[in-house]
Design an enzyme around this catalytic site. Structure first.
Site, mmCIF file in Angstrom:
data_model
loop_
_atom_site.group_PDB
_atom_site.id
_atom_site.type_symbol
_atom_site.label_atom_id
_atom_site.label_comp_id
_atom_site.label_asym_id
_atom_site.label_seq_id
_atom_site.Cartn_x
_atom_site.Cartn_y
_atom_site.Cartn_z
ATOM 1 N N ASP A 14 0.686 -1.248 -0.059
ATOM 2 C CA ASP A 14 -0.023 0.027 -0.039
ATOM 3 C C ASP A 14 0.880 1.410 -0.168
ATOM 4 O O ASP A 14 1.724 1.250 0.805
ATOM 5 C CB ASP A 14 -0.922 -0.125 1.305
ATOM 6 C CG ASP A 14 -1.736 1.030 1.510
ATOM 7 O OD1 ASP A 14 -2.818 1.376 0.894
ATOM 8 O OD2 ASP A 14 -1.274 2.426 1.751
ATOM 9 N N TYR A 46 2.552 10.016 -0.088
ATOM 10 C CA TYR A 46 3.871 9.444 0.285
ATOM 11 C C TYR A 46 4.810 9.660 -0.237
ATOM 12 O O TYR A 46 6.102 9.881 0.453
ATOM 13 C CB TYR A 46 3.632 7.958 0.466
ATOM 14 C CG TYR A 46 2.505 7.656 1.373
ATOM 15 C CD1 TYR A 46 1.454 8.358 2.023
ATOM 16 C CD2 TYR A 46 2.249 6.282 1.348
ATOM 17 C CE1 TYR A 46 0.541 7.865 2.590
ATOM 18 C CE2 TYR A 46 1.060 5.673 1.740
ATOM 19 C CZ TYR A 46 0.414 6.282 2.607
ATOM 20 O OH TYR A 46 -0.785 5.943 3.330
ATOM 21 N N LYS A 50 -3.110 5.794 -3.873
ATOM 22 C CA LYS A 50 -4.210 6.604 -3.713
ATOM 23 C C LYS A 50 -3.919 7.806 -4.520
ATOM 24 O O LYS A 50 -2.829 8.576 -4.526
ATOM 25 C CB LYS A 50 -4.242 6.987 -2.112
ATOM 26 C CG LYS A 50 -4.356 5.879 -1.607
ATOM 27 C CD LYS A 50 -3.941 6.153 0.177
ATOM 28 C CE LYS A 50 -3.957 4.725 1.176
ATOM 29 N NZ LYS A 50 -2.450 4.402 0.702
ATOM 30 N N HIS A 102 -7.969 9.568 -1.592
ATOM 31 C CA HIS A 102 -7.348 9.551 -0.530
ATOM 32 C C HIS A 102 -7.840 10.062 0.773
ATOM 33 O O HIS A 102 -8.001 9.734 1.901
ATOM 34 C CB HIS A 102 -5.707 10.369 -0.430
ATOM 35 C CG HIS A 102 -4.810 9.681 0.643
ATOM 36 N ND1 HIS A 102 -3.548 10.019 0.539
ATOM 37 C CD2 HIS A 102 -4.835 9.246 1.905
ATOM 38 C CE1 HIS A 102 -2.784 9.490 1.566
ATOM 39 N NE2 HIS A 102 -3.841 8.854 2.364
#
Length: 287
Positions: free
Chosen positions: A45, A50, A75, A108
């Site tokens: 994931d 990120y 996401k 997200h």
């Protein structure tokens, strides 16, 4: 746990245990992904936010495992609230990952992060446009499943009003001492799978005396108890772990929490302080 899978509404299988990669840079993510896959993790994931999609993709490529055996989730950044920006970001994710398709792509957050916990605006119209971009990417074969994250019931009902394809998952904060059971049950009633991020409360569960005592009763670590708890709620679980020993331990959860103890864990007093992580919007903070 590596062989445990759930079935998405479109019939695709999704491994119930995943490796979370939040707060890892590209290099850390690459090494963590290679390590996890070597231990038999098959679900990874990540997210645009990120900043490590490139590293995650490289870790998958260097793992020596066939692409089709890996389930990869990413996401759409919370700030992408137009059809155009969402569609463009999907292509950018594919490019950074260096992959031909994404197994699951999700929105997200229903709100941009700077407005989470601060704004009444749920971006209903905008989220329908982002969802339309996901549906088009799904139709084009760029993504093989689509869903959302941090969506409340009202946010999901908004999507359902116009969706051609129902959200397949809702990834939410869930752990012992903070379990949105009503939302989980409602999602289940709608055929939407739920995923638990931060199942160890970003480490704060390790300090909770009630959780520690229950873990000792079962002869397991606090992290293992927390992961097992979410599994028994029927959720996909995404513990973050950069080190191989933690990845291995997180998967050693083939024990059963009794029904009575599950009820006790559901009622443990809600966590009020996430320590240094408290400023993150997902833990109640404000950017």
């Amino acid at each position: 746990m590596f062989t445990k899978e759930l079935v998405l509404p479109n019939g695709n299988k999704i491994p119930q245990l995943a490796l979370g990669t939040w707060l890892m840079d590209d290099s850390q993510a690459e090494n963590a992904v290679k390590s996890a896959i070597s231990l038999s993790y098959r679900h990874i994931d990540t997210a645009q936010a990120y900043g490590n999609e490139r590293g995650v993709g490289e870790g998958i490529r260097q793992s020596g495992i066939a692409r089709e055996e890996i389930f990869l989730t990413t996401k759409i950044a919370a700030e992408n609230k137009t059809y155009e920006s969402a569609a463009r970001s999907i292509d950018e994710s594919l490019s950074k990952l260096g992959l031909d398709y994404i197994d699951l792509m999700i929105i997200h957050s229903p709100q941009p992060w700077v407005e989470v916990n601060q704004s009444e605006n749920r971006y209903f119209e905008e989220n329908r446009e982002v969802w339309r971009a996901l549906e088009d990417a799904y139709a084009a074969g760029k993504v093989r499943a689509i869903g959302v994250s941090n969506f409340l019931k009202d946010d999901l009902e908004n999507i359902l009003k116009t969706a051609k394809i129902k959200p397949m998952v809702n990834q939410i904060l869930c752990h012992i001492s903070n379990s949105p059971l009503e939302l989980i049950d409602w999602c289940t009633s709608q055929g939407i799978l739920t995923e638990a991020y931060s199942p160890v409360a970003h480490g704060e569960a390790l300090k909770n005396e009630s959780i520690i005592a229950m873990a000792q009763k079962y002869g397991v670590s606090v992290a293992q108890l927390c992961i097992r708890y979410c599994i028994q709620l029927g959720m996909i679980v995404l513990p973050k772990a950069a080190k191989a020993e933690h990845q291995k331990s997180n998967a050693e959860v083939d024990f059963e929490i009794s029904t009575a103890d599950m009820e006790i864990l559901k009622r443990i007093e809600r966590i009020k302080d996430y320590g240094e992580a408290s400023f993150f919007p997902v833990f109640g903070g404000k950017l």
